[in-house]
Design a protein around this motif. Sequence first.
Motif, PDB file in Angstrom:
ATOM      1  N   LEU A   1       0.870  -1.179   0.000  1.00  0.00           N
ATOM      2  CA  LEU A   1       0.000   0.000   0.000  1.00  0.00           C
ATOM      3  C   LEU A   1       0.905   1.227   0.000  1.00  0.00           C
ATOM      4  CD1 LEU A   1      -2.958   1.158   0.346  1.00  0.00           C
ATOM      5  CD2 LEU A   1      -2.397   1.335   2.773  1.00  0.00           C
ATOM      6  N   HIS A   2       0.667   2.084  -0.982  1.00  0.00           N
ATOM      7  CA  HIS A   2       1.528   3.241  -1.155  1.00  0.00           C
ATOM      8  C   HIS A   2       0.666   4.502  -1.105  1.00  0.00           C
ATOM      9  CE1 HIS A   2       5.371   4.778  -2.151  1.00  0.00           C
ATOM     10  NE2 HIS A   2       5.051   5.226  -3.334  1.00  0.00           N
ATOM     11  N   VAL A   3       0.913   5.350  -0.139  1.00  0.00           N
ATOM     12  CA  VAL A   3       0.129   6.589   0.035  1.00  0.00           C
ATOM     13  C   VAL A   3       1.089   7.761  -0.134  1.00  0.00           C
ATOM     14  CG1 VAL A   3      -1.208   7.946   1.693  1.00  0.00           C
ATOM     15  CG2 VAL A   3      -1.486   5.462   1.630  1.00  0.00           C
ATOM     16  N   GLN A   4       0.718   8.675  -1.030  1.00  0.00           N
ATOM     17  CA  GLN A   4       1.640   9.783  -1.307  1.00  0.00           C
ATOM     18  C   GLN A   4       0.938  11.134  -1.264  1.00  0.00           C
ATOM     19  OE1 GLN A   4       3.488   8.517  -5.038  1.00  0.00           O
ATOM     20  NE2 GLN A   4       5.441   9.219  -4.184  1.00  0.00           N
ATOM     21  N   HIS A   5       1.459  12.008  -0.426  1.00  0.00           N
ATOM     22  CA  HIS A   5       1.031  13.419  -0.372  1.00  0.00           C
ATOM     23  C   HIS A   5      -0.485  13.577  -0.234  1.00  0.00           C
ATOM     24  CE1 HIS A   5       5.145  14.166  -1.323  1.00  0.00           C
ATOM     25  NE2 HIS A   5       5.047  13.644  -2.532  1.00  0.00           N
TER      26      HIS A   5
ATOM     27  N   VAL B   1      -7.450  18.019   8.076  1.00  0.00           N
ATOM     28  CA  VAL B   1      -7.303  16.840   8.949  1.00  0.00           C
ATOM     29  C   VAL B   1      -6.046  16.057   8.581  1.00  0.00           C
ATOM     30  CG1 VAL B   1      -8.402  14.685   9.685  1.00  0.00           C
ATOM     31  CG2 VAL B   1      -9.793  16.724   9.316  1.00  0.00           C
ATOM     32  N   LEU B   2      -5.815  15.883   7.292  1.00  0.00           N
ATOM     33  CA  LEU B   2      -4.609  15.178   6.834  1.00  0.00           C
ATOM     34  C   LEU B   2      -3.836  16.111   5.925  1.00  0.00           C
ATOM     35  CD1 LEU B   2      -6.296  11.748   5.959  1.00  0.00           C
ATOM     36  CD2 LEU B   2      -4.983  12.279   8.029  1.00  0.00           C
ATOM     37  N   HIS B   3      -2.557  16.324   6.257  1.00  0.00           N
ATOM     38  CA  HIS B   3      -1.761  17.285   5.498  1.00  0.00           C
ATOM     39  C   HIS B   3      -0.493  16.609   4.993  1.00  0.00           C
ATOM     40  CE1 HIS B   3       0.118  20.960   4.269  1.00  0.00           C
ATOM     41  NE2 HIS B   3       1.156  20.718   5.061  1.00  0.00           N
ATOM     42  N   ASP B   4      -0.426  16.391   3.682  1.00  0.00           N
ATOM     43  CA  ASP B   4       0.775  15.834   3.054  1.00  0.00           C
ATOM     44  C   ASP B   4       1.229  14.522   3.709  1.00  0.00           C
ATOM     45  OD1 ASP B   4       2.715  15.765   1.147  1.00  0.00           O
ATOM     46  OD2 ASP B   4       4.117  17.043   2.239  1.00  0.00           O
ATOM     47  N   VAL B   5       0.289  13.606   3.848  1.00  0.00           N
ATOM     48  CA  VAL B   5       0.583  12.312   4.490  1.00  0.00           C
ATOM     49  C   VAL B   5       1.120  11.322   3.455  1.00  0.00           C
ATOM     50  CG1 VAL B   5      -0.511  10.284   5.529  1.00  0.00           C
ATOM     51  CG2 VAL B   5      -1.060  12.578   6.374  1.00  0.00           C
ATOM     52  N   SER B   6       2.293  10.769   3.730  1.00  0.00           N
ATOM     53  CA  SER B   6       2.907   9.776   2.834  1.00  0.00           C
ATOM     54  C   SER B   6       3.437   8.611   3.659  1.00  0.00           C
ATOM     55  CB  SER B   6       4.075  10.380   2.050  1.00  0.00           C
ATOM     56  OG  SER B   6       3.651  11.445   1.247  1.00  0.00           O
ATOM     57  N   PHE B   7       3.186   7.399   3.208  1.00  0.00           N
ATOM     58  CA  PHE B   7       3.776   6.215   3.850  1.00  0.00           C
ATOM     59  C   PHE B   7       3.580   5.005   2.945  1.00  0.00           C
ATOM     60  CE2 PHE B   7      -0.580   6.518   5.403  1.00  0.00           C
ATOM     61  CZ  PHE B   7      -1.071   5.234   5.272  1.00  0.00           C
TER      62      PHE B   7
ATOM     63  N   ALA C   1     -10.135   2.823   2.483  1.00  0.00           N
ATOM     64  CA  ALA C   1     -11.214   1.849   2.225  1.00  0.00           C
ATOM     65  C   ALA C   1     -12.087   2.239   1.031  1.00  0.00           C
ATOM     66  CB  ALA C   1     -12.071   1.691   3.470  1.00  0.00           C
ATOM     67  N   THR C   2     -11.764   3.329   0.376  1.00  0.00           N
ATOM     68  CA  THR C   2     -12.497   3.874  -0.786  1.00  0.00           C
ATOM     69  C   THR C   2     -13.890   4.410  -0.402  1.00  0.00           C
ATOM     70  OG1 THR C   2     -13.679   1.903  -1.611  1.00  0.00           O
ATOM     71  CG2 THR C   2     -11.380   2.149  -2.327  1.00  0.00           C
ATOM     72  N   LEU C   3     -14.095   4.705   0.886  1.00  0.00           N
ATOM     73  CA  LEU C   3     -15.398   5.228   1.333  1.00  0.00           C
ATOM     74  C   LEU C   3     -15.438   6.752   1.247  1.00  0.00           C
ATOM     75  CD1 LEU C   3     -15.734   3.035   4.562  1.00  0.00           C
ATOM     76  CD2 LEU C   3     -16.865   2.666   2.357  1.00  0.00           C
ATOM     77  N   LEU C   4     -14.258   7.360   1.108  1.00  0.00           N
ATOM     78  CA  LEU C   4     -14.139   8.821   1.109  1.00  0.00           C
ATOM     79  C   LEU C   4     -13.031   9.202   0.129  1.00  0.00           C
ATOM     80  CD1 LEU C   4     -15.173  11.266   2.949  1.00  0.00           C
ATOM     81  CD2 LEU C   4     -13.119  10.879   4.318  1.00  0.00           C
ATOM     82  N   HIS C   5     -13.215  10.345  -0.555  1.00  0.00           N
ATOM     83  CA  HIS C   5     -12.177  10.812  -1.486  1.00  0.00           C
ATOM     84  C   HIS C   5     -11.226  11.774  -0.782  1.00  0.00           C
ATOM     85  CE1 HIS C   5     -13.250   9.080  -5.285  1.00  0.00           C
ATOM     86  NE2 HIS C   5     -14.531   9.368  -5.073  1.00  0.00           N
ATOM     87  N   ALA C   6      -9.949  11.652  -1.086  1.00  0.00           N
ATOM     88  CA  ALA C   6      -8.979  12.651  -0.615  1.00  0.00           C
ATOM     89  C   ALA C   6      -9.121  13.896  -1.484  1.00  0.00           C
ATOM     90  CB  ALA C   6      -7.573  12.079  -0.731  1.00  0.00           C
ATOM     91  N   ASP C   7      -8.699  15.044  -0.974  1.00  0.00           N
ATOM     92  CA  ASP C   7      -8.714  16.264  -1.797  1.00  0.00           C
ATOM     93  C   ASP C   7      -7.586  16.198  -2.830  1.00  0.00           C
ATOM     94  OD1 ASP C   7     -10.780  17.189  -0.224  1.00  0.00           O
ATOM     95  OD2 ASP C   7      -9.408  18.142   1.211  1.00  0.00           O
TER      96      ASP C   7
ATOM     97  N   THR D   1       8.374   4.961  16.380  1.00  0.00           N
ATOM     98  CA  THR D   1       7.147   5.245  15.638  1.00  0.00           C
ATOM     99  C   THR D   1       7.502   6.111  14.425  1.00  0.00           C
ATOM    100  OG1 THR D   1       6.733   7.229  16.951  1.00  0.00           O
ATOM    101  CG2 THR D   1       5.670   5.215  17.690  1.00  0.00           C
ATOM    102  N   ILE D   2       6.629   6.062  13.424  1.00  0.00           N
ATOM    103  CA  ILE D   2       6.802   6.914  12.250  1.00  0.00           C
ATOM    104  C   ILE D   2       5.721   7.987  12.311  1.00  0.00           C
ATOM    105  CG2 ILE D   2       6.736   7.025   9.710  1.00  0.00           C
ATOM    106  CD1 ILE D   2       7.686   4.074   9.733  1.00  0.00           C
ATOM    107  N   SER D   3       6.110   9.248  12.250  1.00  0.00           N
ATOM    108  CA  SER D   3       5.140  10.337  12.401  1.00  0.00           C
ATOM    109  C   SER D   3       4.447  10.668  11.092  1.00  0.00           C
ATOM    110  CB  SER D   3       5.849  11.590  12.925  1.00  0.00           C
ATOM    111  OG  SER D   3       6.140  11.387  14.279  1.00  0.00           O
ATOM    112  N   LEU D   4       3.124  10.833  11.179  1.00  0.00           N
ATOM    113  CA  LEU D   4       2.341  11.323  10.045  1.00  0.00           C
ATOM    114  C   LEU D   4       1.655  12.596  10.516  1.00  0.00           C
ATOM    115  CD1 LEU D   4       0.534   8.004   8.992  1.00  0.00           C
ATOM    116  CD2 LEU D   4       2.641   8.926   8.052  1.00  0.00           C
ATOM    117  N   ARG D   5       1.742  13.668   9.729  1.00  0.00           N
ATOM    118  CA  ARG D   5       1.121  14.918  10.144  1.00  0.00           C
ATOM    119  C   ARG D   5      -0.223  15.079   9.480  1.00  0.00           C
ATOM    120  NH1 ARG D   5       4.237  18.738  12.498  1.00  0.00           N
ATOM    121  NH2 ARG D   5       6.318  18.040  12.982  1.00  0.00           N
TER     122      ARG D   5
END
Length: 224
Positions: free
Chosen positions: A2-6, A16-22, A48-54, A220-224
């Motif tokens: 699973l790859h999440v970028q920006h 709520v989520l600002h530039d989250v990558s992991f 989970a595909t229940l909500l769209h990111a901006d 821990t790995i920080s996500l902002r």
Amino acid sequence: MLHVQHLHKAFGQQTVLHDVSFTIPKGEIACFIGKNGAGKSTLFHIIATLLHADSGTLTWDGRCYEQEAKAIRQQIGYVPQQLAIWEDFSVAQNMRFFEQLSPIRRSDEQLRAILKSVALEEWNRKAKHLSGGMKRKLNIALSLIHQPALLLLDEPTVGIDLRSKIEIQQALLALRDQFGMTMLYISHDMEEVTALADTIFNVGDDLFYTQLLQTKGIDTISLR
Ligand SMILES: Nc1ncnc2c1ncn2[C@@H]1O[C@H](COP(=O)(O)OP(=O)(O)OP(=O)(O)O)[C@@H](O)[C@H]1O
């Protein structure tokens, strides 16, 4: 993987989520900690595909969410924070009902095996007569019917006794080890987190959690 970028998500003026990558490798358990309102459930709803990111990009197993959301959704199991079971149905009826909604057909024998894998031996008892721990196990079993490759669990053991909690932990570790299932797990229970996690993400970069786990020698790995 699973790859999440920006990833970015705001509700009105509230970011709520600002530039989250992991990245989470296949077959690993990633735990997400952080204070109330940090954005953990919002992140899960997006994955989970229940909500769209901006903005931002997500890929699962090389597939891009933007183009292949439907195919990805079929590989995802989601255990919500609130129990999502039919209280007036028996365990069997709950399993059969969700089996009908699933893209994969399962026999009663297979449904019983899924229940057994989460240490729930009930079949005919009505859900409303199950203990809190048994209801939580049923809630998890329902999400396993279509054998998801990616399982999201949002505080799945809240308010249950220690024995049920440990049985659920053992069940999840077995699913990871036997089927290579990838799991994302939200919890406020540090013992549970340290027992389960291959990686711990600190949503909101809360220093309290970082320091608390550092005293136990856990990173821990920080996500902002
Ligand atoms: N649909 C929505 N509309 C407006 N605001 C929302 C919505 N969903 C979540 N929020 C807000 O986004 C913030 C993050 O909420 P979220 O539920 O993701 O946090 P959380 O880390 O899961 O919290 P908790 O530990 O309490 O479950 C909160 O301030 C919440 O009020």
